[in-house]
Design a protein around this motif. Structure first.
Motif, PDB file in Angstrom:
ATOM      1  N   GLY A 166       0.799  -1.228   0.000  1.00 39.56           N
ATOM      2  CA  GLY A 166       0.000   0.000   0.000  1.00 39.56           C
ATOM      3  C   GLY A 166       0.824   1.266   0.000  1.00 39.56           C
ATOM      4  N   GLN A 167       2.151   1.144   0.029  1.00 36.90           N
ATOM      5  CA  GLN A 167       3.017   2.327   0.033  1.00 36.90           C
ATOM      6  C   GLN A 167       3.431   2.743  -1.381  1.00 36.90           C
ATOM      7  N   GLY A 168       2.973   1.995  -2.373  1.00 38.41           N
ATOM      8  CA  GLY A 168       3.362   2.242  -3.755  1.00 38.41           C
ATOM      9  C   GLY A 168       2.370   3.077  -4.520  1.00 38.41           C
ATOM     10  N   VAL A 169       2.162   2.701  -5.776  1.00 38.27           N
ATOM     11  CA  VAL A 169       1.361   3.510  -6.686  1.00 38.27           C
ATOM     12  C   VAL A 169       0.683   2.596  -7.697  1.00 38.27           C
ATOM     13  N   CYS A 170      -0.425   3.057  -8.239  1.00 37.87           N
ATOM     14  CA  CYS A 170      -1.159   2.294  -9.252  1.00 37.87           C
ATOM     15  C   CYS A 170      -1.300   3.159 -10.504  1.00 37.87           C
ATOM     16  N   ILE A 171      -0.917   2.587 -11.644  1.00 37.94           N
ATOM     17  CA  ILE A 171      -1.038   3.291 -12.922  1.00 37.94           C
ATOM     18  C   ILE A 171      -2.162   2.647 -13.722  1.00 37.94           C
ATOM     19  N   SER A 226       0.988   5.319   1.460  1.00 41.26           N
ATOM     20  CA  SER A 226       2.129   6.069   0.933  1.00 41.26           C
ATOM     21  C   SER A 226       2.221   7.451   1.565  1.00 41.26           C
ATOM     22  N   SER A 227       3.455   7.925   1.696  1.00 49.05           N
ATOM     23  CA  SER A 227       3.692   9.284   2.193  1.00 49.05           C
ATOM     24  C   SER A 227       3.950  10.258   1.041  1.00 49.05           C
ATOM     25  N   GLN A 228       3.770   9.788  -0.181  1.00 51.40           N
ATOM     26  CA  GLN A 228       4.024  10.616  -1.371  1.00 51.40           C
ATOM     27  C   GLN A 228       3.061  11.805  -1.423  1.00 51.40           C
ATOM     28  N   SER A 229       3.605  13.006  -1.648  1.00 61.55           N
ATOM     29  CA  SER A 229       2.751  14.184  -1.779  1.00 61.55           C
ATOM     30  C   SER A 229       2.368  14.375  -3.245  1.00 61.55           C
ATOM     31  N   ILE A 230       1.166  14.839  -3.458  1.00 62.62           N
ATOM     32  CA  ILE A 230       0.689  15.075  -4.824  1.00 62.62           C
ATOM     33  C   ILE A 230       1.484  16.182  -5.522  1.00 62.62           C
ATOM     34  N   PRO A 231       1.769  17.336  -4.865  1.00 64.58           N
ATOM     35  CA  PRO A 231       2.516  18.393  -5.561  1.00 64.58           C
ATOM     36  C   PRO A 231       3.895  17.933  -6.068  1.00 64.58           C
ATOM     37  N   ILE A 232       4.618  17.135  -5.294  1.00 64.77           N
ATOM     38  CA  ILE A 232       5.929  16.669  -5.745  1.00 64.77           C
ATOM     39  C   ILE A 232       5.776  15.704  -6.917  1.00 64.77           C
ATOM     40  N   LYS A 248      -1.842   0.977   7.613  1.00 63.20           N
ATOM     41  CA  LYS A 248      -0.448   1.179   7.274  1.00 63.20           C
ATOM     42  C   LYS A 248       0.425   0.123   7.962  1.00 63.20           C
ATOM     43  N   PRO A 249       1.511  -0.316   7.275  1.00 65.83           N
ATOM     44  CA  PRO A 249       2.406  -1.316   7.874  1.00 65.83           C
ATOM     45  C   PRO A 249       2.992  -0.812   9.179  1.00 65.83           C
TER      46      PRO A 249
END
Length: 273
Positions: free
Chosen positions: A99-104, A238-244, A270-271
């Motif tokens: 769940g810390q990744g991304v889906c395309i 995920s801790s990824q921010s949308i703006p970055i 979250k793990p």
């Protein structure tokens, strides 16, 4: 849409490097990949022969299959895997870096148009019983011909190649929730294939894969690579921010995707660190 769940390292390879990696199916999370179909097919052919009193030929075909399975790595197919399910908890856990990744999201119709030659887009089937598969009848008919085994070996070889190709499209029913489609190549049957294999070297192992050039494949259709993607979903843990991530996409030349980013709605825990 076809949804590809992954980590951000692989995401970077797809987005910035325009490269989709097809990995060895035998190394995927289903430990019975390819073997599952081959064993089921073998059992079905043997049962068909035995039911018609062909005990000796049943033993012959079993030995032939066992010999093939002993060399399974030579018949490895390579694939990139996708699901029909959007924002799915099981997919995030298994393939999206917990769940810390991304889906395309890929447009399925465009993916289908990009296939041909060595590359195919396969639907995965989840079934144990192979008795109704067309290859059972073909193996049975060949084995019941009034010929010596040595005379039909070449025909058996061709059928076996077909079986190995088919094996990449079957998984154990316990994986049915994935509703999977695969972009597949089977290098062992190819006389010529423009893509050379590469090797990923990590601290613990070396893995072989085949890279597909997305820019080139889209270019053949008159598309920009960004048109291949429908959306990008950031994993629930995920801790990824949308703006970055938006800045990253712009710097990769994929400006049109910056407004197609969303956070997962999946309430996956979250793990624990």
């Amino acid at each position: 849409m076809l949804y590809h769940y992954t980590d951000f390292t692989a995401f970077d390879g797809i987005i910035r490097c325009a490269e989709l990696r097809l990995n060895n199916i035998l190394n995927m999370n289903d430990a019975s990949e390819m073997r599952f179909f081959m064993n089921g097919l073998c059992r079905a052919v043997m049962e068909r022969l035995q039911s018609n009193g062909e005990e000796e030929k049943s033993r012959v075909i079993e030995k032939f299959f066992r010999g093939e399975l002993a060399e399974e790595f030579r018949y490895s197919a390579y694939a990139a895997c996708f699901s029909k399910y959007r924002d799915d908890a099981a997919q995030w856990e298994r393939y999206g870096h917990l769940g810390q990744g991304v889906c395309i999201a890929f447009h399925e119709n465009l993916m289908q148009k990009m296939t041909g030659g060595a590359v195919s887009l396969q639907t995965v089937y989840y079934q144990k019983d192979m008795r109704e598969h067309r290859l059972v009848e073909e193996f049975y008919q060949l084995m019941t011909e009034e010929k010596q085994f040595s005379e039909i070996q070449q025909e058996l070889r061709e059928l076996m190649n077909d079986a190995w190709i088919q094996s990449a499209a079957f998984k154990h029913p316990s994986f049915a929730r994935e509703k999977e489609r695969r972009l597949v190549i089977s290098p062992f049957i190819l006389n010529e294939f423009a893509v050379e294999p590469r090797y990923h070297v990590s601290a613990g192992r070396i893995k072989k894969y085949y890279p597909l050039d997305l820019n080139r494949m889209c270019g053949r259709l008159g598309l920009h690579m960004s048109e291949l993607f429908g959306e990008i979903i950031i994993g629930p843990a995920s801790s990824q921010s949308i703006p970055i991530l938006q800045d990253y996409l712009v710097d990769c030349g994929l400006n049109s995707l910056k407004h197609k980013i969303s956070m997962s709605d999946c309430p996956l825990r979250k793990p624990i660190s």
